[in-house]
Write a protein that holds these residues in place. Structure first.
Motif, PDB file in Angstrom:
ATOM      1  N   TRP A  30     -11.049  -4.311  -2.363  1.00 40.77           N
ATOM      2  CA  TRP A  30     -10.959  -3.392  -1.230  1.00 40.77           C
ATOM      3  C   TRP A  30     -10.761  -4.145   0.073  1.00 40.77           C
ATOM      4  CZ3 TRP A  30     -10.803   1.838  -1.738  1.00 40.77           C
ATOM      5  CH2 TRP A  30     -11.119   2.350  -2.998  1.00 40.77           C
TER       6      TRP A  30
ATOM      7  N   VAL B 180      -8.176  -5.902  -8.503  1.00 40.59           N
ATOM      8  CA  VAL B 180      -8.159  -4.864  -7.478  1.00 40.59           C
ATOM      9  C   VAL B 180      -9.399  -5.057  -6.613  1.00 40.59           C
ATOM     10  CG1 VAL B 180      -8.257  -2.393  -7.017  1.00 40.59           C
ATOM     11  CG2 VAL B 180      -6.851  -3.263  -8.898  1.00 40.59           C
TER      12      VAL B 180
ATOM     13  N   ALA C 259      -8.949   0.640   1.596  1.00 44.71           N
ATOM     14  CA  ALA C 259      -7.889   0.851   0.602  1.00 44.71           C
ATOM     15  C   ALA C 259      -7.985  -0.243  -0.448  1.00 44.71           C
ATOM     16  CB  ALA C 259      -6.517   0.817   1.266  1.00 44.71           C
TER      17      ALA C 259
ATOM     18  N   LEU D  53       0.825  -1.213   0.000  1.00 45.28           N
ATOM     19  CA  LEU D  53       0.000   0.000   0.000  1.00 45.28           C
ATOM     20  C   LEU D  53       0.857   1.260   0.000  1.00 45.28           C
ATOM     21  CD1 LEU D  53      -2.827  -0.834   2.563  1.00 45.28           C
ATOM     22  CD2 LEU D  53      -3.082  -0.488   0.094  1.00 45.28           C
ATOM     23  N   ASN D  54       0.335   2.272  -0.664  1.00 49.70           N
ATOM     24  CA  ASN D  54       0.921   3.611  -0.641  1.00 49.70           C
ATOM     25  C   ASN D  54      -0.007   4.528   0.135  1.00 49.70           C
ATOM     26  OD1 ASN D  54       3.235   3.053  -2.174  1.00 49.70           O
ATOM     27  ND2 ASN D  54       2.058   3.229  -4.073  1.00 49.70           N
TER      28      ASN D  54
ATOM     29  N   HIS E  98       2.147  10.917   0.197  1.00 45.99           N
ATOM     30  CA  HIS E  98       2.285   9.887  -0.827  1.00 45.99           C
ATOM     31  C   HIS E  98       3.557   9.092  -0.579  1.00 45.99           C
ATOM     32  CE1 HIS E  98       4.018  13.610  -2.425  1.00 45.99           C
ATOM     33  NE2 HIS E  98       4.841  12.878  -3.143  1.00 45.99           N
TER      34      HIS E  98
ATOM     35  N   GLU F  67      -1.199   7.366  -0.644  1.00 41.18           N
ATOM     36  CA  GLU F  67      -2.267   7.922  -1.475  1.00 41.18           C
ATOM     37  C   GLU F  67      -3.371   6.906  -1.786  1.00 41.18           C
ATOM     38  OE1 GLU F  67       1.224   6.960  -4.287  1.00 41.18           O
ATOM     39  OE2 GLU F  67       0.959   7.721  -2.262  1.00 41.18           O
ATOM     40  N   ASP F  68      -3.138   5.616  -1.498  1.00 45.45           N
ATOM     41  CA  ASP F  68      -4.161   4.585  -1.700  1.00 45.45           C
ATOM     42  C   ASP F  68      -5.229   4.616  -0.604  1.00 45.45           C
ATOM     43  OD1 ASP F  68      -2.749   3.532  -3.884  1.00 45.45           O
ATOM     44  OD2 ASP F  68      -1.635   2.131  -2.606  1.00 45.45           O
TER      45      ASP F  68
END
Length: 168
Positions: free
Chosen positions: A38, A36, A27, A15-16, A63, A18-19
């Motif tokens: 959640w 993808v 996320a 994870l980043n 970020h 910004e995610d």
């Protein structure tokens, strides 16, 4: 976060910042199959994330990788730009190092947290379909190992089989 999301460790470590959808406590992660999906967390993670994102000057990271290693990488082992925090210069925390840290400081295994979350959901009599949704298992047989009803649950379901009393 691993426990509350019941996600795979590699998904969470990827994870980043910004995610993160902090408002909705979720996320997007890339699953084993490449889709993808959640993951959702609750108040424990929601309480700790701001502390994780806080920089020494009081601002927050906006970020870059969510989980960071303790130090900056040496030039010979510098990862690619997406795996370096632009605010701190520290690298993304890797699976092996996360495994060592969790074992050292908590005596836990990274994957054990996912299993514990699913087992606790099973203990709470959460339906198998919801456990599968939370853990994102595709095969019911894989998720079934977490559903082990205790004596109290079996006694309760036995009441359904009891003859009904007549009411006058």
């Amino acid at each position: 976060m691993l426990y509350e999301t019941a996600a795979r460790a590699a998904e969470i470590l990827a994870l980043n910042v910004e995610d993160l959808d902090l408002e909705h406590r979720r996320a997007p992660v890339r699953s084993k199959g490449g889709a993808v999906e959640w993951v959702y967390w609750e108040s424990g993670t929601a309480h700790l994330l701001p502390r994780l994102l806080r920089l020494p000057d009081g601002t927050s990271r906006t970020h870059g990788p969510l989980f960071l290693s303790e130090r900056r990488p040496v030039p010979a082992r510098r990862p690619t730009a997406p795996d370096i925090c632009p605010h701190t210069g520290r690298a993304r925390l890797g699976y092996d190092r996360a495994r060592v840290l969790l074992d050292t400081y908590a005596g836990l295994d990274l994957h054990q947290l996912r299993h514990s979350a699913a087992t606790h959901l099973g203990d709470a009599e959460i339906p198998l379909q919801l456990i599968m949704g939370k853990t994102r298992h595709k095969n019911p047989r894989t998720a079934m190992r977490y559903v082990k009803p205790g004596a109290e649950a079996i006694a309760k379901v036995t009441e359904v089989l009891a003859p009904r009393r007549r009411t006058h």
